[in-house]
Design a protein around this motif. Structure first.
Motif, PDB file in Angstrom:
ATOM      1  N   LEU A  45      45.872  30.253  42.835  1.00  0.00           N
ATOM      2  CA  LEU A  45      45.249  30.532  41.547  1.00  0.00           C
ATOM      3  C   LEU A  45      46.332  30.726  40.494  1.00  0.00           C
ATOM      4  O   LEU A  45      47.360  31.344  40.783  1.00  0.00           O
ATOM      5  CB  LEU A  45      44.428  31.821  41.607  1.00  0.00           C
ATOM      6  CG  LEU A  45      43.088  31.788  42.316  1.00  0.00           C
ATOM      7  CD1 LEU A  45      42.505  33.182  42.379  1.00  0.00           C
ATOM      8  CD2 LEU A  45      42.125  30.862  41.602  1.00  0.00           C
ATOM      9  N   ASP A  46      46.096  30.225  39.293  1.00  0.00           N
ATOM     10  CA  ASP A  46      46.993  30.547  38.181  1.00  0.00           C
ATOM     11  C   ASP A  46      46.713  31.994  37.812  1.00  0.00           C
ATOM     12  O   ASP A  46      45.642  32.316  37.285  1.00  0.00           O
ATOM     13  CB  ASP A  46      46.708  29.644  36.972  1.00  0.00           C
ATOM     14  CG  ASP A  46      47.231  28.237  37.167  1.00  0.00           C
ATOM     15  OD1 ASP A  46      48.183  28.066  37.951  1.00  0.00           O
ATOM     16  OD2 ASP A  46      46.689  27.318  36.535  1.00  0.00           O
ATOM     17  N   SER A  47      47.652  32.877  38.147  1.00  0.00           N
ATOM     18  CA  SER A  47      47.456  34.303  37.900  1.00  0.00           C
ATOM     19  C   SER A  47      48.749  34.877  37.337  1.00  0.00           C
ATOM     20  O   SER A  47      49.703  35.098  38.073  1.00  0.00           O
ATOM     21  CB  SER A  47      47.027  35.013  39.182  1.00  0.00           C
ATOM     22  OG  SER A  47      47.927  34.755  40.229  1.00  0.00           O
ATOM     23  N   PRO A  64      40.831  39.044  28.138  1.00  0.00           N
ATOM     24  CA  PRO A  64      41.864  38.354  28.922  1.00  0.00           C
ATOM     25  C   PRO A  64      41.530  36.882  29.147  1.00  0.00           C
ATOM     26  O   PRO A  64      40.390  36.547  29.469  1.00  0.00           O
ATOM     27  CB  PRO A  64      41.889  39.119  30.240  1.00  0.00           C
ATOM     28  CG  PRO A  64      40.603  39.851  30.315  1.00  0.00           C
ATOM     29  CD  PRO A  64      40.107  40.042  28.914  1.00  0.00           C
ATOM     30  N   PRO A  65      42.531  36.006  28.991  1.00  0.00           N
ATOM     31  CA  PRO A  65      42.324  34.591  29.315  1.00  0.00           C
ATOM     32  C   PRO A  65      42.228  34.410  30.834  1.00  0.00           C
ATOM     33  O   PRO A  65      42.501  35.333  31.602  1.00  0.00           O
ATOM     34  CB  PRO A  65      43.579  33.912  28.753  1.00  0.00           C
ATOM     35  CG  PRO A  65      44.597  34.981  28.672  1.00  0.00           C
ATOM     36  CD  PRO A  65      43.871  36.272  28.472  1.00  0.00           C
ATOM     37  N   ARG A  66      41.849  33.214  31.271  1.00  0.00           N
ATOM     38  CA  ARG A  66      41.620  32.929  32.694  1.00  0.00           C
ATOM     39  C   ARG A  66      42.783  33.356  33.595  1.00  0.00           C
ATOM     40  O   ARG A  66      42.547  33.991  34.628  1.00  0.00           O
ATOM     41  CB  ARG A  66      41.306  31.430  32.873  1.00  0.00           C
ATOM     42  CG  ARG A  66      41.117  30.987  34.309  1.00  0.00           C
ATOM     43  CD  ARG A  66      40.063  31.713  35.102  1.00  0.00           C
ATOM     44  NE  ARG A  66      38.756  31.584  34.513  1.00  0.00           N
ATOM     45  CZ  ARG A  66      37.696  32.294  34.887  1.00  0.00           C
ATOM     46  NH1 ARG A  66      37.790  33.174  35.860  1.00  0.00           N
ATOM     47  NH2 ARG A  66      36.532  32.131  34.304  1.00  0.00           N
ATOM     48  N   PRO A  67      44.058  33.069  33.270  1.00  0.00           N
ATOM     49  CA  PRO A  67      45.132  33.494  34.187  1.00  0.00           C
ATOM     50  C   PRO A  67      45.194  35.019  34.368  1.00  0.00           C
ATOM     51  O   PRO A  67      45.503  35.494  35.461  1.00  0.00           O
ATOM     52  CB  PRO A  67      46.410  32.975  33.525  1.00  0.00           C
ATOM     53  CG  PRO A  67      45.953  31.854  32.650  1.00  0.00           C
ATOM     54  CD  PRO A  67      44.586  32.228  32.185  1.00  0.00           C
ATOM     55  N   VAL A  68      44.861  35.770  33.328  1.00  0.00           N
ATOM     56  CA  VAL A  68      44.868  37.239  33.432  1.00  0.00           C
ATOM     57  C   VAL A  68      43.660  37.693  34.252  1.00  0.00           C
ATOM     58  O   VAL A  68      43.783  38.593  35.097  1.00  0.00           O
ATOM     59  CB  VAL A  68      44.879  37.898  32.035  1.00  0.00           C
ATOM     60  CG1 VAL A  68      44.838  39.422  32.155  1.00  0.00           C
ATOM     61  CG2 VAL A  68      46.107  37.457  31.246  1.00  0.00           C
ATOM     62  N   GLN A  69      42.511  37.069  34.047  1.00  0.00           N
ATOM     63  CA  GLN A  69      41.333  37.386  34.859  1.00  0.00           C
ATOM     64  C   GLN A  69      41.626  37.116  36.333  1.00  0.00           C
ATOM     65  O   GLN A  69      41.273  37.922  37.204  1.00  0.00           O
ATOM     66  CB  GLN A  69      40.134  36.543  34.406  1.00  0.00           C
ATOM     67  CG  GLN A  69      39.607  36.892  33.041  1.00  0.00           C
ATOM     68  CD  GLN A  69      38.530  35.905  32.590  1.00  0.00           C
ATOM     69  OE1 GLN A  69      37.909  35.228  33.406  1.00  0.00           O
ATOM     70  NE2 GLN A  69      38.317  35.822  31.296  1.00  0.00           N
ATOM     71  N   ASN A  70      42.292  35.995  36.618  1.00  0.00           N
ATOM     72  CA  ASN A  70      42.667  35.667  37.995  1.00  0.00           C
ATOM     73  C   ASN A  70      43.635  36.691  38.570  1.00  0.00           C
ATOM     74  O   ASN A  70      43.511  37.094  39.731  1.00  0.00           O
ATOM     75  CB  ASN A  70      43.291  34.275  38.070  1.00  0.00           C
ATOM     76  CG  ASN A  70      42.293  33.163  37.842  1.00  0.00           C
ATOM     77  OD1 ASN A  70      41.086  33.360  37.921  1.00  0.00           O
ATOM     78  ND2 ASN A  70      42.800  31.979  37.536  1.00  0.00           N
TER      79      ASN A  70
END
Length: 152
Positions: free
Chosen positions: A19-21, A64-70
């Motif tokens: 995952l992009d995290s 939060p954008p998707r990478p932060v949510q991940n």
């Protein structure tokens, strides 16, 4: 050890999922502040702490954008997995590989009910084909963990 309390380290689990995290520069531009948040994220060990961190990020930097949510989802998974007795969760060769501590007995009945003969358990390692999970596989994995562990 007069007057001192022994510190007991919280159990930890490793999570290695594709995952992009991360914390993007567009979200937290200050490098020192970003490092500080990474350090704090690494030290979270309860769902309440994760929720507090999520609220703080939202208050200070916006949604939060998707990478932060991940990233937050991965930290949440790591904390919950450790509390349930998992040592590691990874995706290898299109299989979710879940490793449990020796004191944990995988619930083979729950695994069979959900995955039939496609989930394999051998010496504390549970292997489940990735294709058996839908697009929201991370959520499904979080729901699955408490159902498939039993303390010995």
């Amino acid at each position: 050890m007069q007057g001192k309390q022994a510190e007991v380290a919280a159990p930890t689990a490793t999570v290695d999922l594709p995952l992009d995290s991360y914390l993007p520069d567009e979200y937290i531009g200050d490098r020192t502040l970003k490092v500080n948040f990474y350090q704090r994220l690494a030290n979270l060990n309860s769902p309440e702490q994760i929720e507090a961190m999520t609220a703080e990020l939202n208050d200070r930097f916006g949604p939060p954008p998707r990478p932060v949510q991940n990233l937050l989802a991965m930290v949440r998974l790591k904390v919950e997995a450790a509390a349930l007795g998992f040592e590691a969760i990874a995706l290898k060769d299109n299989e979710l590989v879940l490793t449990v501590k020796r004191t944990i007995v995988p619930n083979r009945i729950a695994l069979y009910r959900r995955f039939r003969n496609e989930a394999r358990v051998q010496q504390g390692v549970i292997r489940i084909p990735r294709r058996l999970f839908g697009t929201n596989w991370l959520e499904q994995l979080q729901e699955l963990l408490p159902a498939i562990t039993v303390a010995a």
